[in-house]
Each structure stands twice: as structure tokens, then as C-alpha cells.
Design an enzyme around this catalytic site. Structure first.
Site, PDB file in Angstrom:
ATOM      1  CD  GLU A   1      23.723  62.581  31.079  1.00 21.51           C
ATOM      2  OE1 GLU A   1      22.833  62.260  30.589  1.00 21.51           O
ATOM      3  OE2 GLU A   1      24.671  61.601  31.193  1.00 21.51           O
TER       4      GLU A   1
ATOM      5  CD  GLU B   1      26.999  50.172  31.829  1.00 26.93           C
ATOM      6  OE1 GLU B   1      26.840  51.393  32.524  1.00 26.93           O
ATOM      7  OE2 GLU B   1      27.240  49.172  32.168  1.00 26.93           O
TER       8      GLU B   1
ATOM      9  CB  CYS C   1      27.930  58.534  30.403  1.00 31.21           C
ATOM     10  SG  CYS C   1      29.132  57.211  30.410  1.00 31.21           S
TER      11      CYS C   1
ATOM     12  CE  LYS D   1      19.415  52.595  16.794  1.00 33.71           C
ATOM     13  NZ  LYS D   1      20.116  53.822  16.423  1.00 33.71           N
TER      14      LYS D   1
HETATM   15  P1  NDP Z   1      19.631  57.957  23.486  1.00 36.57           P
HETATM   16  O1  NDP Z   1      18.943  57.541  24.605  1.00 36.57           O
HETATM   17  O2  NDP Z   1      19.004  59.085  22.623  1.00 36.57           O
HETATM   18  O3  NDP Z   1      20.138  56.969  22.104  1.00 36.57           O
HETATM   19  C1  NDP Z   1      20.963  56.078  22.405  1.00 36.57           C
HETATM   20  C2  NDP Z   1      20.735  54.972  21.306  1.00 36.57           C
HETATM   21  O4  NDP Z   1      19.178  54.411  21.470  1.00 36.57           O
HETATM   22  C3  NDP Z   1      20.821  55.598  19.917  1.00 36.57           C
HETATM   23  O5  NDP Z   1      21.087  54.519  19.170  1.00 36.57           O
HETATM   24  C4  NDP Z   1      19.176  55.764  19.735  1.00 36.57           C
HETATM   25  O6  NDP Z   1      18.961  55.659  18.225  1.00 36.57           O
HETATM   26  C5  NDP Z   1      18.538  54.592  20.330  1.00 36.57           C
HETATM   27  N1  NDP Z   1      17.076  54.709  20.589  1.00 36.57           N
HETATM   28  C6  NDP Z   1      16.453  55.754  20.776  1.00 36.57           C
HETATM   29  N2  NDP Z   1      15.378  55.622  20.866  1.00 36.57           N
HETATM   30  C7  NDP Z   1      14.995  54.346  21.001  1.00 36.57           C
HETATM   31  C8  NDP Z   1      13.893  53.424  21.127  1.00 36.57           C
HETATM   32  N3  NDP Z   1      12.739  53.820  21.447  1.00 36.57           N
HETATM   33  N4  NDP Z   1      14.092  52.408  21.025  1.00 36.57           N
HETATM   34  C9  NDP Z   1      15.315  51.769  21.027  1.00 36.57           C
HETATM   35  N5  NDP Z   1      16.354  52.253  20.712  1.00 36.57           N
HETATM   36  C10 NDP Z   1      16.124  53.665  20.873  1.00 36.57           C
HETATM   37  O7  NDP Z   1      20.868  58.771  23.945  1.00 36.57           O
HETATM   38  P2  NDP Z   1      22.071  59.599  22.957  1.00 36.57           P
HETATM   39  O8  NDP Z   1      22.514  58.910  21.795  1.00 36.57           O
HETATM   40  O9  NDP Z   1      21.601  60.823  23.095  1.00 36.57           O
HETATM   41  O10 NDP Z   1      23.224  59.383  23.940  1.00 36.57           O
HETATM   42  C11 NDP Z   1      23.499  60.023  25.300  1.00 36.57           C
HETATM   43  C12 NDP Z   1      23.187  59.539  26.416  1.00 36.57           C
HETATM   44  O11 NDP Z   1      23.847  58.228  26.455  1.00 36.57           O
HETATM   45  C13 NDP Z   1      23.447  60.290  27.660  1.00 36.57           C
HETATM   46  O12 NDP Z   1      22.394  60.438  28.423  1.00 36.57           O
HETATM   47  C14 NDP Z   1      24.807  59.425  28.111  1.00 36.57           C
HETATM   48  O13 NDP Z   1      24.927  59.711  29.720  1.00 36.57           O
HETATM   49  C15 NDP Z   1      24.382  58.204  27.934  1.00 36.57           C
HETATM   50  N6  NDP Z   1      25.741  57.426  27.850  1.00 36.57           N
HETATM   51  C16 NDP Z   1      26.045  56.597  28.925  1.00 36.57           C
HETATM   52  C17 NDP Z   1      27.083  55.764  28.755  1.00 36.57           C
HETATM   53  C18 NDP Z   1      27.205  54.656  29.827  1.00 36.57           C
HETATM   54  O14 NDP Z   1      28.182  53.968  29.738  1.00 36.57           O
HETATM   55  N7  NDP Z   1      26.565  55.003  31.173  1.00 36.57           N
HETATM   56  C19 NDP Z   1      28.085  55.767  27.912  1.00 36.57           C
HETATM   57  C20 NDP Z   1      27.967  56.955  26.976  1.00 36.57           C
HETATM   58  C21 NDP Z   1      26.624  57.631  26.809  1.00 36.57           C
HETATM   59  P3  NDP Z   1      18.747  57.118  17.544  1.00 36.57           P
HETATM   60  O15 NDP Z   1      20.088  56.993  16.753  1.00 36.57           O
HETATM   61  O16 NDP Z   1      17.659  57.230  16.516  1.00 36.57           O
HETATM   62  O17 NDP Z   1      18.960  58.336  18.302  1.00 36.57           O
END
Ligand code: NDP
Length: 453
Positions: A355, A229, A263, A154
Site C-alpha cells: 500500500e 479497518e 484505504c 483517539k
Molecule cells: P496508523 O496505523 O499509523 O494509525 C492509526 C491510528 O492508530 C492513529 O490514531 C495512531 O496514533 C494509532 N496508533 C498508532 N500506534 C498505535 C498503538 N501502538 N496502539 C494504539 N493505537 C496506535 O495509520 P495511519 O494513521 O497512518 O492511517 C493510514 C492507514 O489507515 C492506511 O494503511 C489506510 O489504508 C488505513 N485506513 C483504512 C481504512 C479502512 O476503512 N479500511 C480507512 C482509512 C485508513 P498516532 O496518531 O500516534 O499515529
């Protein structure tokens, strides 16, 4: 089925209307993945490896197309997005090679022998964010499939285009239907269904720490395997004996690349007090060369923020922030945020601790090595970090003392698919990349065979 309007963040024009899957669609994808599992595992390793290599070659052959798609969808510069496509291909090649190399061991016992087998988990749920959509997808598809699992992936629903294309290319490569299923929908509906579905044996998640915590709690109910992650607030430590010119020249890329939506962004620069002013001067001069504009132009270093909503979130940190430097932004439409360099006097301010995920960096002074490490480690996060010094012993000492999973010395580089990547503390759980990630996509089984002696 509802639809979502996908907006080009550079022009604010509509690029596509994306229909959103439901929980029932997710169930169907999980069922397809489950049905495809035995067939996928029945393909001999050399042939499975060949299929993944063909997939990798197709990704590389479509790198320009994929890059342009990513840039239109989320504003990443074209140089970066084409690089990401090629990195996704390289990742797939690495895991294609891993298929034939990941095995168990033979351990002698008394009266028999032990054989260990890394068994595939079954169906795995992969959830990815919007900031590096294509690369995050490849990071998870590679090890999931190499380990013999089938997957439901997803992507963030606002940036699904390149992930959908990867799904098509996998089929074109000959990877059987049902092995990789891309389901575009909201986190609350599709993502959460993957967490709660009893046939999904593991969730691999990249995203925010807040959502990661919810997912971990959700997985607890079935003791479901989970890797996370998550976010970061990584420190870039510059000691007085560093090559200041080099450190300052590299610092803008480490925070402003991908508009700070990274990130691993080094969003805190800690500089030894005796060289603080000189470093700041050099850093600001380097930041002025970081051109903001149309991400489709190869000369652009930074594009817009990915969405209007995310721009608003970044502004909750930057509105009213006292800065040492604030750049201009392009005129006209687009979700632009300037580059901002701040030197706050209060190191406990939200901009220093949380962040931001935008092109905003704080530069803070420290007195000595112990002080630098104290400030660096005084964070709930621990994803990555950098150390700049000419003293090799100090570099290694500081690197060992830094509470972070991915550290670079005299460099700001973070991620290589052949080395483990992941976070300490609230930056994550488990590791991506390298052969070690395969442990997170398999279950170790031991078989004892009595030999009667
Ligand atoms: P989110 O946590 O908002 O979303 C990440 C994914 O999770 C999306 O596909 C999102 O869907 C989905 N999601 C949201 N809510 C739920 C739920 N309740 N149950 C299951 N899935 C859910 O993060 P962002 O997309 O805003 O990404 C940014 C974040 O990702 C930053 O904090 C960044 O640091 C982190 N990140 C970490 C990395 C690493 O390797 N450590 C690399 C890249 C980013 P939807 O599409 O609906 O939002």
C-alpha cells in the site's frame, strides 16, 4: 504534558500547537465514560435518537467550517472535506434512526421461551487515522453511541481538529458529558492505553495493517472485542468489452482523490491486454485534467500529502520509478507529490504489492478473466475493487470471485453508510456501517423464561 506543532501541508505554516494527553488522562476519560454509561442508557430511545439527530444537524450546519478545518489540517480538497462533513452528518442521522430499530428476537423453546437482547458493551475505545479524520470519527461514534455504549475516541494526533470540534458539537447538541470523550495523544500512549485498559470492552480501530495486528494481539490478553479497518491494494479491473471512455474517465478519481491517501484507492489497474494501450492513453489524458494545487480552491482536484513524513514514505516507492506519466507539482512550499502512472514489467515489485497511500498507480495487463482474478487476488489485502465490463454475467461472476469486501461494477464508488463496509484477509476484521455494525458494538444475551408448560 507535551505539545505537537500542527502544520498546514499546503503552506507548511503552523496552524496550532496541540497538547498531547497522557495515559493518566486516558484513564480519566475512561472513568468519565464509565460513569456516564448508566445515564446514557437510561434515556429512552426516542430521546437518545433525538439527541443524535440534533448532533447530526449541528455537524451539517457547521459543514463549511469543519471542511475548512480539515483542509487546513491535512490538505484534503475543500470539495471533498465539506462533502465528508455532510456525510458525517448523514451517518449520524442513520444511527440515530437505528436506535429505535435494533432489537433482539423471541425464540420458542420447550417449557419456556427465549428472549435475546443486544446488550451494550460499556465503554468502547475508538482509534482513527489521519486520512479521513472527521468521517472515520463519525463512522465509529454513530454505532457506538446508538448501541448504548459510551466512548473514548483517539484521533491521529496530527489531525485532531475536526474530531475535537465534533466532541464540542456533541455536547452542544445535548449529548451528556462523558458519553463521548475525545482524547488527543499518541498511539503509543493514549491508543495503547485503550487497548490495555480493563474497563474498555472493545477497540474499534481504523489504520494501518501493521498497527492493527499489534492492537489485535494486545486485545487478545483480555479477549477484548476488536474490529479493524486496515489497508488495501485494491484492483480496478477493466475488461476489453468495457466502456473504455467511462472507465478511463473514472479511474483518476479512484486513485488520486485525497492524494491517494484512501484505504479504498484503486492503486492497481488491471487491463485486458487487447485494449491495454488504448486504455492507458485515455487514462493518461484523464489524469492530465486532475488539477493539483491549493486545496482551498473549489477547482482543485488534488492537494498535497498530509505530512512531510508521509511524503517521504511515498517517495520510498516513487523515487526512480519508471513512469508512463508524471505530472507537475505546484512551485513553492507544500508537501507535493506528483501523480504517477507506471506500467512495471515485474508485478511482484513493491509498488505493485504494498500500500503506497499516495498518488501512484500501476497499470498491469491480463489475458482473460481467470488471469485477472488471479492477479487481483494475489494480495494480502482485500478491501475493495472495481470491475468494468458490459457483460452482466461476467461482472457478477468476477465480483463473487474477487477476494474483497466492497466491490463496484462500472463504478469506483466504495462506501455507503447503509451498506456493510470492510475487508477480507489483512484488510480488516468485522464491518462498519449498516445495521450489521451494531452487532460489533453489542453483546448478544439470551434469557430463557420457564413457562411451566
Ligand atoms: P496508523 O496505523 O499509523 O494509525 C492509526 C491510528 O492508530 C492513529 O490514531 C495512531 O496514533 C494509532 N496508533 C498508532 N500506534 C498505535 C498503538 N501502538 N496502539 C494504539 N493505537 C496506535 O495509520 P495511519 O494513521 O497512518 O492511517 C493510514 C492507514 O489507515 C492506511 O494503511 C489506510 O489504508 C488505513 N485506513 C483504512 C481504512 C479502512 O476503512 N479500511 C480507512 C482509512 C485508513 P498516532 O496518531 O500516534 O499515529
Amino acid at each position: 504534558m507535551s505539545t505537537l506543532r500542527l502544520i498546514n501541508p499546503t503552506t507548511t505554516e503552523l496552524i496550532a500547537e496541540q497538547s498531547l494527553a497522557t495515559a493518566a488522562d486516558t484513564d480519566a476519560a475512561v472513568a468519565a465514560a464509565k460513569a456516564a454509561g448508566p445515564g446514557w442508557r437510561a434515556i429512552n430511545p426516542a430521546d437518545r435518537s433525538r439527541l443524535m439527530r440534533r448532533f447530526a444537524d449541528l455537524i451539517a450546519a457547521h459543514a463549511q467550517e469543519l471542511g475548512e478545518m480539515e483542509t487546513r489540517n491535512m490538505g484534503m480538497t475543500i470539495g471533498n472535506s465539506v462533502w465528508c462533513a455532510n456525510a458525517a452528518a448523514d451517518t449520524m442521522h442513520y444511527f440515530a434512526g437505528a436506535i429505535e430499530k435494533h432489537g433482539g428476537s423471541t425464540l420458542p423453546g420447550v417449557g419456556g421461551v427465549n428472549l435475546t437482547f443486544p446488550e451494550p458493551l460499556g465503554v468502547v475505545g475508538l482509534i482513527t487515522p489521519w486520512n479521513f479524520p472527521m468521517m472515520m470519527a463519525a463512522w465509529k461514534i454513530g454505532p457506538a453511541l446508538a448501541a448504548g455504549n459510551t466512548a473514548v475516541l483517539k484521533p491521529a494526533e496530527i489531525t485532531p481538529l475536526t474530531t475535537i470540534r465534533l466532541g464540542q458539537l456533541a455536547l452542544e447538541a445535548g449529548i451528556p458529558e462523558g458519553v463521548l470523550n475525545v482524547v488527543v495523544g499518541t498511539g503509543q500512549e493514549v491508543g495503547w492505553r485503550l487497548v490495555e485498559h480493563r474497563d474498555v470492552r472493545k477497540v474499534a480501530f481504523t489504520g494501518s495493517t501493521a498497527v492493527g495486528k499489534r492492537i489485535m494481539a494486545g486485545c487478545a490478553d483480555q479477549v477484548k472485542r476488536v474490529t479493524l479497518e486496515l489497508g488495501g491494494k485494491s484492483a480496478n479491473i477493466v475488461f476489453a468489452d468495457a466502456d473504455l471512455e467511462k472507465a478511463a474517465a473514472a479511474a483518476p478519481g479512484a486513485i488520486f482523490d485525497n492524494s491517494g491517501q484512501d484505504c479504498c484507492a484503486r492503486s492497481r489497474i488491471l487491463v485486458q491486454r487487447s485494449v491495454f494501450d488504448r486504455f492507458l492513453e485515455l487514462f493518461i489524458a484523464a489524469a492530465k485534467g486532475f488539477t493539483i494545487g491549493d486545496p482551498m480552491l473549489p477547482t482543485t482536484a488534488m492537494g498535497p500529502m498530509a505530512t512531510e513524513q508521509h511524503l517521504a514514505r511515498v517517495r520510498t516507492f516513487s523515487d526512480g520509478l519508471d513512469t508512463a506519466y508524471t505530472s507537475d507539482v505546484p512551485d513553492g512550499p507544500g508537501y507535493w507529490h506528483p501523480i504517477m502512472i507506471a506500467t512495471p514489467s515485474d508485478p511482484t515489485a513493491a509498488v505493485c504489492r504494498d500500500e503506497v497511500f499516495g498518488p501512484v498507480v500501476v497499470v498491469l495487463p491480463f489475458d482473460d478473466e481467470a488471469d485477472a482474478l488471479r492477479i487481483c487476488n494475489d494480495s494480502d489485502y482485500g478491501l475493495s475493487g472495481s470491475i468494468w465490463t458490459r457483460d452482466g454475467s461476467k461482472a457478477l461472476r468476477a465480483a463473487r470471485a474477487m477476494e474483497a469486501g466492497t466491490i463496484s461494477v462500472n463504478s469506483n464508488s466504495s462506501v455507503r453508510y447503509w451498506t456493510p463496509f470492510g475487508g477480507f484477509k489483512q484488510s480488516g476484521l468485522g464491518r462498519e456501517h449498516s445495521m450489521k455494525v451494531l452487532d460489533h458494538y453489542t453483546e448478544m444475551k439470551n434469557v430463557f423464561i420457564a413457562t411451566g408448560d
